[in-house]
Design a protein around this motif. Structure first.
Motif, mmCIF file in Angstrom:
data_model
loop_
_atom_site.group_PDB
_atom_site.id
_atom_site.type_symbol
_atom_site.label_atom_id
_atom_site.label_comp_id
_atom_site.label_asym_id
_atom_site.label_seq_id
_atom_site.Cartn_x
_atom_site.Cartn_y
_atom_site.Cartn_z
ATOM 1 N N GLY A 1 -1.974 -70.252 40.764
ATOM 2 C CA GLY A 1 -1.068 -69.053 38.873
ATOM 3 C C GLY A 1 0.077 -69.893 38.738
ATOM 4 O O GLY A 1 0.512 -70.722 38.764
ATOM 5 N N ALA B 1 -1.535 -64.943 38.683
ATOM 6 C CA ALA B 1 -2.560 -65.144 39.325
ATOM 7 C C ALA B 1 -4.427 -66.323 38.683
ATOM 8 O O ALA B 1 -4.359 -65.169 37.088
ATOM 9 C CB ALA B 1 -3.153 -64.001 40.230
ATOM 10 N N ALA B 2 -4.197 -66.856 38.642
ATOM 11 C CA ALA B 2 -4.955 -68.068 37.872
ATOM 12 C C ALA B 2 -5.861 -68.452 39.014
ATOM 13 O O ALA B 2 -5.650 -69.172 39.919
ATOM 14 C CB ALA B 2 -5.122 -68.437 37.014
#
Length: 537
Positions: A274, A289-290
């Motif tokens: 992220g 977040a990713a």
């Protein structure tokens, strides 16, 4: 769960990447530093004048149309395009007698062959070969070299490539200027054939002659204009991305790419997790977040500012060996009344062609004066960019990539050197075109300098375009679109493959999709784009 992607930067590459990834089934959030998207292709308005702040040449129209068709629409549905004739005008210093005699480059091959024949009798056979080669090289580049990540070289080993290998090898070893000079001897024609190197952030004296393919675009394919300018192009891509479900967050200044340590034995040290960013003027840090992080920002900034040194694929030592494209002083002018002496696009070429490029790219860099400058007059084609009867002018003066030259400002309030360069350019235009009262008729004025490119766009060295397309920074030699040290971290835009220019940025977004799909083919993706897997499973 659907995989989440965060994209850093809302220029054309970031917007196109967001749109394509959302269509391919990802959950996409795009973070843009400024209030408006567009990056270099931004927009600025004052007193009824609206300026595209950067790119202004609409070339490679099939690339734009292909992107739109991937998204289920088309250029015809999104834009109102007009073909310019003349495509552009050129004024030469020659003997210094002014106003200079204009040379108008027209909108088709046959008329331009006649133009070259008129300027250099007997040049037609050589120019026919030049343009035949330019078209063949361009089509080969599109089919085999532009739409690939170079993840694997096997797909390049095709009969059509192998058959042209001797030719391609020669084109890589010879400069564009030398190649053009073998076809025409008139310095004016050599300049017309060499100038496209500037679109590549380079000089015709250091650019491989492979890029003579650019002459197919302006001398045969023609130059287009989208009503509303590139501002309209950006608006259309933004709207498409939002319609696909992209969450666009403006005034989001990313300060860090988050990572987690990968298990021992993994091929990379870490995995992207992220980003951290602040919103507007707030100092509060937000964590997003990713599963995947994509940076469409300047690659030097991304690597050296957003990652720790241990996770940098392209750290400072890498950039020390690289060549930046030029920076520029940009000048936006609102002019009272008409300036019929200028076309939509007008180029000004000096006699000291070689020396001027050496000043920009040499070790002891300096600002050429007089300069080889470019002027855009979109009000010649688009009534929406200026009050009725007035003229909208955009001036670009190529200069060395050097932030110490300073920043621009409104109404002459930029750095001393930037404003002096702008004044010299305005005076040069006035003299060469025979419009002595040009400066007195200016009612709106804004300048942009190298420090603005660095501050506003995080551009390496304050460059206007990105790393120059010299041989060692082209095709598979250019910085790749994936981190070698951080899993699920990808790059897109003009500082990575395939390179500089809005069409290249659209292609870079498609290469990103192909990389994520594991697609190593060299051809463009089928239209329209359909997800290859169910990412909700």
């Amino acid at each position: 769960m659907t995989k989440s992607v965060v994209i850093i930067g809302g220029g054309i590459a970031g917007l196109a990447s967001a749109a394509l990834l959302a269509r391919d089934g990802y959950q996409v959030t795009l973070l843009e530093k400024h209030k408006e998207v567009g990056g270099r292709a931004g927009s600025w308005e004052k007193d009824g004048f609206r300026f595209d702040t950067g790119p202004s040449w609409y070339l490679m129209p099939e690339v734009f149309d292909h992107f739109y068709k991937l998204m289920g629409t088309s250029s015809d549905e999104q834009l109102k395009l007009a073909k310019l004739n003349p495509g552009y005008r050129v004024l030469f210093e020659e003997d210094g007698v002014y106003p200079a005699t204009p040379v108008d480059v027209l909108d088709n091959r046959e008329d331009n062959l006649e133009l070259f024949e008129k300027l250099e009798p007997g040049s037609r056979p050589a120019m026919e070969r030049y343009l035949d080669s330019a078209k063949d090289t361009y089509e080969m580049a599109k089919k085999r070299f532009l739409y690939t990540s170079f993840e694997k070289y096997g797909p390049l080993m095709r009969a059509d490539v192998l058959r042209r290998t001797p030719k391609l090898a020669k084109l890589l070893q010879e400069s564009l200027h030398k190649f053009a000079s073998r076809h025409v001897s008139d310095p004016r024609l050599q300049q017309i054939l060499g100038y496209p190197a500037v679109f590549l952030g380079s000089s015709p004296f250091i650019t491989p002659s492979m890029y003579h393919l650019m002459s197919y675009l302006d001398l045969e394919d023609g130059v287009l204009y989208a009503q509303g300018g590139f501002n309209r192009v950006i608006e259309s891509i933004r709207d498409i991305a939002v319609a696909e479900g992209v969450n666009l967050i403006p005034e989001a200044n990313v300060s860090k790419i988050l990572t987690v340590v990968n298990p021992a034995g993994h091929k990379t040290k870490a995995k992207a997790a992220g980003v951290e960013y602040t919103k507007g003027k707030s100092k509060t840090v937000t964590t997003l977040a990713a599963d995947i992080v994509v940076s469409a920002a300047d690659l030097h900034f991304t690597e050296t500012e957003l990652l720790p040194e241990s996770l940098q694929t392209y750290g400072e030592s890498y950039w020390e060996k690289k060549v930046s494209g030029p920076s520029a002083v940009l000048v936006y002018l609102g002019v009272k009344g008409e300036v019929p002496e200028l076309e939509h696009h007008t180029l000004f070429f000096t006699n000291d062609w070689d020396e001027d490029f050496k000043k920009i790219f040499g070790e002891e860099a300096s600002v050429p004066s007089p300069a080889n400058i470019y002027v855009c007059k979109p009000s010649a084609t688009d009534a929406s960019v200026a009050p009725k009867g007035d003229t909208n002018l955009f001036i670009l003066v190529p200069i060395p990539a050097d932030v110490t030259i300073g920043q621009g400002g409104i109404d002459g309030k930029g750095s001393k050197q930037v404003e002096a360069i702008a004044n010299n350019a305005i005076d040069q235009i006035a003299v060469w075109t025979g419009v002595p009262d040009l400066a007195k008729r200016i009612t709106v004025r804004r300048t942009v300098g190298p420090a603005d490119f660095a501050n506003d766009l995080n551009s390496w060295k304050g460059g206007a375009l990105g790393p120059s397309h010299i041989l060692s920074q082209s095709a598979f030699f250019r910085s790749g679109n994936i981190s070698k040290k951080v899993e699920d971290l990808y790059y897109t835009g003009g500082t990575t493959i395939p390179g500089i220019g809005l069409p290249m940025c659209l292609i870079s977004a498609e290469i990103l999709v192909k990389r994520l799909r594991g697609d190593t083919t060299t051809e463009p993706l089928p239209e329209p784009l359909f997800p290859t897997v169910d990412k909700t499973a």
